[in-house]
Design an enzyme around this catalytic site. Structure first.
Site, PDB file in Angstrom:
ATOM      1  N   TRP A  36      43.726  35.732  33.135  1.00  0.00           N
ATOM      2  CA  TRP A  36      42.788  36.856  32.946  1.00  0.00           C
ATOM      3  C   TRP A  36      42.181  37.285  34.282  1.00  0.00           C
ATOM      4  O   TRP A  36      41.834  36.433  35.111  1.00  0.00           O
ATOM      5  CB  TRP A  36      41.663  36.392  32.020  1.00  0.00           C
ATOM      6  CG  TRP A  36      40.376  37.151  32.141  1.00  0.00           C
ATOM      7  CD1 TRP A  36      39.446  37.070  33.145  1.00  0.00           C
ATOM      8  CD2 TRP A  36      39.870  38.126  31.228  1.00  0.00           C
ATOM      9  NE1 TRP A  36      38.402  37.925  32.903  1.00  0.00           N
ATOM     10  CE2 TRP A  36      38.634  38.584  31.729  1.00  0.00           C
ATOM     11  CE3 TRP A  36      40.339  38.664  30.012  1.00  0.00           C
ATOM     12  CZ2 TRP A  36      37.852  39.537  31.079  1.00  0.00           C
ATOM     13  CZ3 TRP A  36      39.546  39.613  29.363  1.00  0.00           C
ATOM     14  CH2 TRP A  36      38.327  40.045  29.895  1.00  0.00           C
ATOM     15  N   ASP A  39      36.574  42.085  37.350  1.00  0.00           N
ATOM     16  CA  ASP A  39      36.170  42.911  38.498  1.00  0.00           C
ATOM     17  C   ASP A  39      36.939  42.666  39.796  1.00  0.00           C
ATOM     18  O   ASP A  39      37.190  41.518  40.171  1.00  0.00           O
ATOM     19  CB  ASP A  39      34.706  42.631  38.868  1.00  0.00           C
ATOM     20  CG  ASP A  39      33.788  42.574  37.687  1.00  0.00           C
ATOM     21  OD1 ASP A  39      34.213  42.885  36.572  1.00  0.00           O
ATOM     22  OD2 ASP A  39      32.625  42.197  37.890  1.00  0.00           O
ATOM     23  N   GLN A  55      37.823  38.634  39.987  1.00  0.00           N
ATOM     24  CA  GLN A  55      37.295  37.687  39.005  1.00  0.00           C
ATOM     25  C   GLN A  55      38.483  37.168  38.208  1.00  0.00           C
ATOM     26  O   GLN A  55      39.270  37.958  37.664  1.00  0.00           O
ATOM     27  CB  GLN A  55      36.293  38.393  38.083  1.00  0.00           C
ATOM     28  CG  GLN A  55      34.986  38.725  38.755  1.00  0.00           C
ATOM     29  CD  GLN A  55      34.158  37.471  38.986  1.00  0.00           C
ATOM     30  OE1 GLN A  55      33.473  37.004  38.105  1.00  0.00           O
ATOM     31  NE2 GLN A  55      34.216  36.923  40.188  1.00  0.00           N
ATOM     32  N   TRP A  63      38.401  35.617  29.281  1.00  0.00           N
ATOM     33  CA  TRP A  63      37.416  35.314  30.309  1.00  0.00           C
ATOM     34  C   TRP A  63      37.029  33.837  30.205  1.00  0.00           C
ATOM     35  O   TRP A  63      36.929  33.281  29.110  1.00  0.00           O
ATOM     36  CB  TRP A  63      36.196  36.227  30.088  1.00  0.00           C
ATOM     37  CG  TRP A  63      35.206  36.185  31.203  1.00  0.00           C
ATOM     38  CD1 TRP A  63      35.197  36.968  32.308  1.00  0.00           C
ATOM     39  CD2 TRP A  63      34.075  35.310  31.308  1.00  0.00           C
ATOM     40  NE1 TRP A  63      34.134  36.637  33.107  1.00  0.00           N
ATOM     41  CE2 TRP A  63      33.424  35.619  32.522  1.00  0.00           C
ATOM     42  CE3 TRP A  63      33.555  34.289  30.514  1.00  0.00           C
ATOM     43  CZ2 TRP A  63      32.288  34.966  32.954  1.00  0.00           C
ATOM     44  CZ3 TRP A  63      32.418  33.631  30.947  1.00  0.00           C
ATOM     45  CH2 TRP A  63      31.796  33.970  32.150  1.00  0.00           C
ATOM     46  N   SER A  99      31.043  37.941  40.614  1.00  0.00           N
ATOM     47  CA  SER A  99      31.477  38.997  41.540  1.00  0.00           C
ATOM     48  C   SER A  99      30.697  39.039  42.848  1.00  0.00           C
ATOM     49  O   SER A  99      29.527  38.642  42.907  1.00  0.00           O
ATOM     50  CB  SER A  99      31.358  40.349  40.848  1.00  0.00           C
ATOM     51  OG  SER A  99      32.434  40.501  39.977  1.00  0.00           O
ATOM     52  N   ASP A 168      26.130  39.957  41.659  1.00  0.00           N
ATOM     53  CA  ASP A 168      27.103  40.909  42.214  1.00  0.00           C
ATOM     54  C   ASP A 168      26.722  41.460  43.586  1.00  0.00           C
ATOM     55  O   ASP A 168      26.646  42.690  43.796  1.00  0.00           O
ATOM     56  CB  ASP A 168      27.346  42.069  41.214  1.00  0.00           C
ATOM     57  CG  ASP A 168      27.728  41.571  39.829  1.00  0.00           C
ATOM     58  OD1 ASP A 168      28.147  40.408  39.719  1.00  0.00           O
ATOM     59  OD2 ASP A 168      27.613  42.350  38.861  1.00  0.00           O
ATOM     60  N   GLU A 220      25.368  46.332  36.481  1.00  0.00           N
ATOM     61  CA  GLU A 220      26.258  45.356  37.112  1.00  0.00           C
ATOM     62  C   GLU A 220      26.941  46.014  38.308  1.00  0.00           C
ATOM     63  O   GLU A 220      27.000  47.241  38.423  1.00  0.00           O
ATOM     64  CB  GLU A 220      27.315  44.867  36.104  1.00  0.00           C
ATOM     65  CG  GLU A 220      26.693  44.184  34.890  1.00  0.00           C
ATOM     66  CD  GLU A 220      27.701  43.474  33.989  1.00  0.00           C
ATOM     67  OE1 GLU A 220      27.545  42.261  33.783  1.00  0.00           O
ATOM     68  OE2 GLU A 220      28.635  44.126  33.488  1.00  0.00           O
ATOM     69  N   TRP A 303      35.252  46.361  28.815  1.00  0.00           N
ATOM     70  CA  TRP A 303      34.816  45.104  28.190  1.00  0.00           C
ATOM     71  C   TRP A 303      35.005  45.167  26.677  1.00  0.00           C
ATOM     72  O   TRP A 303      35.412  44.200  26.050  1.00  0.00           O
ATOM     73  CB  TRP A 303      33.350  44.810  28.525  1.00  0.00           C
ATOM     74  CG  TRP A 303      33.198  44.086  29.824  1.00  0.00           C
ATOM     75  CD1 TRP A 303      32.615  44.559  30.962  1.00  0.00           C
ATOM     76  CD2 TRP A 303      33.651  42.759  30.123  1.00  0.00           C
ATOM     77  NE1 TRP A 303      32.683  43.615  31.954  1.00  0.00           N
ATOM     78  CE2 TRP A 303      33.306  42.500  31.466  1.00  0.00           C
ATOM     79  CE3 TRP A 303      34.316  41.771  29.407  1.00  0.00           C
ATOM     80  CZ2 TRP A 303      33.594  41.294  32.097  1.00  0.00           C
ATOM     81  CZ3 TRP A 303      34.612  40.562  30.033  1.00  0.00           C
ATOM     82  CH2 TRP A 303      34.256  40.338  31.363  1.00  0.00           C
TER      83      TRP A 303
HETATM   84  C1  FRU Z   1      31.023  42.742  35.421  1.00  0.00           C
HETATM   85  C2  FRU Z   1      30.595  41.296  35.410  1.00  0.00           C
HETATM   86  C3  FRU Z   1      29.730  40.996  36.610  1.00  0.00           C
HETATM   87  C4  FRU Z   1      29.898  39.527  36.792  1.00  0.00           C
HETATM   88  C5  FRU Z   1      31.331  39.336  36.393  1.00  0.00           C
HETATM   89  C6  FRU Z   1      31.613  38.027  35.714  1.00  0.00           C
HETATM   90  O1  FRU Z   1      32.216  42.999  34.772  1.00  0.00           O
HETATM   91  O2  FRU Z   1      29.926  41.006  34.203  1.00  0.00           O
HETATM   92  O3  FRU Z   1      28.400  41.415  36.496  1.00  0.00           O
HETATM   93  O4  FRU Z   1      29.660  39.126  38.104  1.00  0.00           O
HETATM   94  O5  FRU Z   1      31.674  40.399  35.548  1.00  0.00           O
HETATM   95  O6  FRU Z   1      32.975  37.837  35.546  1.00  0.00           O
END
Ligand code: FRU
Length: 489
Positions: A36, A39, A55, A63, A99, A168, A220, A303
């Site tokens: 998977w 970001d 990510q 995830w 991130s 982030d 985010e 998402w």
């Molecule tokens: C955005 C997010 C970020 C975080 C990451 C976790 O898609 O939720 O805020 O750092 O993904 O995977």
């Protein structure tokens, strides 16, 4: 540092990579090596090459504890896979390396700045994820997390800020000083600014902008940069309310255009709009190329639909094509990076073709292509349609309704059998009675750039590859020009 988790993940992804053929991946869009991705992270230039991290949960199509996957490229189109850069292997990031961003330091090292996530009990005994900002130094392949981590935490936060939704970091360097923007749940989503001289000690400078409940419940992935005489702030808000054609409900991405006073740290917004009008676009991040172009890449996924993994998938998630940004008429324009043009071949053009019934044109087909359609005299019909990735059973529809001035994009017939959002309507204005659509297809996606990049819209489509037809139709007398290229292969 204990490298056990990192080595395990590196070995695992190397084994899995061998099981995935080139044809199972997009031709020119980044995917994770396996498992998977979400970001884009650390999109940057280091030692004469572009770097992109992401990510990453290599072990499944869902995830999970976040690692940083890694790739590099000399032209932003062809990417080389590198071993995983970071695993969640320290106390302060044991529940995820979230991130962040990257920077080439003067001493030749590459800096990664990211969010460390650690589950801890609150005073009330509840288990919560605490988020802090951390750094790592490396040589473009291997990275060491700093002993001083975390470098930004509770003591660098303003009163009322959240320690659980604070993440982030997007870092940059200016006049020998480092600056970083992060997001925090304070004020229902805010962008905080910190500055530092040594990357380890950070001073809080203030809030650049916040939602105050107007634009979602939490933001985010911030980015903040100058462009064409303006200052741009980009964020990805969660739980947005619907607002006309522009903001649809749920996660979105918003660009604010304004000015910035560096002395007082004040950002003044002048206009604001969605960054991408499709379904699959989130968490964009930008970088500056050596020739000073501002280039953006994003996760080409939503998402809300990310739980629906296509059957038999060996990896999940892809990035958008990197896009060059500019500001025109108070809007952020975006177009595929010019490097893509190097990969164009087999040019096919048509001019002034009349379309008044379902029409296919010789040479206009394929699933890996770059095609520009100019729709002339838009008052000569009511609806004009293009069906791509089509074979009689499957298709993805692009429909221009000239009376409403709406472009309707619908992937309900693309073969995706889940009851999720499949369509978007986009307000478009013809330029001098002409609508221009540049369409990029790449095996599992479609990106549309409207009127030279005034609006863009991204969609994942998981249609079988032999559905490669393109059909034009109109209920009046439409006339079109086409310029079409195959890409890569
Ligand atoms: C955005 C997010 C970020 C975080 C990451 C976790 O898609 O939720 O805020 O750092 O993904 O995977």
């Amino acid at each position: 540092m204990n490298k056990h988790l990192l080595n395990k993940a590196r070995v695992f992804e190397a084994m899995q990579e061998m099981q995935i053929s080139e044809q199972e991946r997009p031709a020119f869009h980044v995917t994770g090596t396996t498992g998977w991705i979400n970001d884009p992270n650390g999109f940057s230039y280091y030692k004469n090459e572009y770097h992109l991290f992401y990510q990453y949960h290599p072990y499944s199509m869902q995830w999970g504890p976040m690692h940083w996957g890694h790739m590099k490229s000399s032209d932003l189109i062809k990417w080389e896979r590198l071993p995983i850069a970071m695993a969640p292997d320290e106390l302060y990031d044991r529940d995820g390396c979230f991130s962040g961003s990257a920077l080439e330091l003067k001493d030749g090292r590459q800096l990664l700045m990211y969010t460390g996530v650690e589950k801890k009990r609150t005073e009330a005994g509840e288990e919560k994820e605490y988020q802090t900002q951390c750094i790592a130094y490396g040589d473009g392949i291997n990275y060491e997390k700093a002993q001083e981590n975390p470098v930004i935490g509770k003591s660098e936060l303003p009163e009322g800020a959240s320690e659980m939704d604070f993440r982030d970091p997007k870092i940059w360097c200016e006049n020998e000083k480092f600056y970083v923007v992060t997001v925090n749940r304070i004020e229902n989503g805010a962008v905080l600014l910190h500055e530092s001289e040594d990357l380890v000690h950070w001073k809080y400078c203030g809030i650049l902008d916040s939602s105050q409940g107007e634009l979602g419940s939490m933001w985010e992935c911030p980015d903040f940069f100058p462009l064409d005489g303006k200052q741009i702030l980009m964020v990805s808000p969660m739980e947005m309310k619907i607002n006309g054609e522009d903001f649809h409900v749920g996660n979105g991405t918003v660009c604010s255009i304004g000015s910035y006073d560096k002395q007082t740290y004040q950002f003044k917004k002048e206009s604001q709009h969605l960054i991408d009008y499709g379904i699959d676009f989130y968490a964009p991040q930008t970088m500056e190329t050596p020739d000073k172009r501002r280039v953006m890449i994003a996760w080409m996924q939503a998402w809300s639909t990310s739980g629906f993994v296509p059957e038999g998938a060996k990896y999940f998630g892809q990035m958008t094509v990197p896009r060059e940004l500019s500001v025109k008429n108070g809007r952020l324009y975006q177009n595929p990076v010019r490097e893509l043009e190097k990969y164009r071949k087999e040019k096919v053009t048509y001019s002034n073709v009349e379309i008044c019934k379902p029409t296919t044109l010789k040479g206009i087909e394929g699933r890996i292509l770059d095609m520009t359609v100019e729709l002339l005299d838009v008052n000569q019909f009511h609806d004009f349609t293009i069906r791509v990735a089509s074979d009689g059973e499957y298709y993805t529809l692009i429909k221009y309704d000239s009376e409403k001035g709406i472009l309707w994009v619908d992937r309900s017939n693309s073969g995706f059998l889940h009851d999720i959002v499949h369509a978007r309507s986009i307000t478009v204005k013809p330029m001098n009675n002409m609508l221009k659509l540049r369409i990029l297809l790449d095996r599992f996606s479609m990106e549309i750039f409207i009127n030279d990049g005034e609006k863009a819209a991204s969609f994942c489509i998981y249609t079988p590859q032999n559905a490669d037809g393109i059909i034009f139709d109109s209920d009046g007398e439409a006339r079109i020009n086409i310029e079409k290229y195959s890409l890569m292969e």
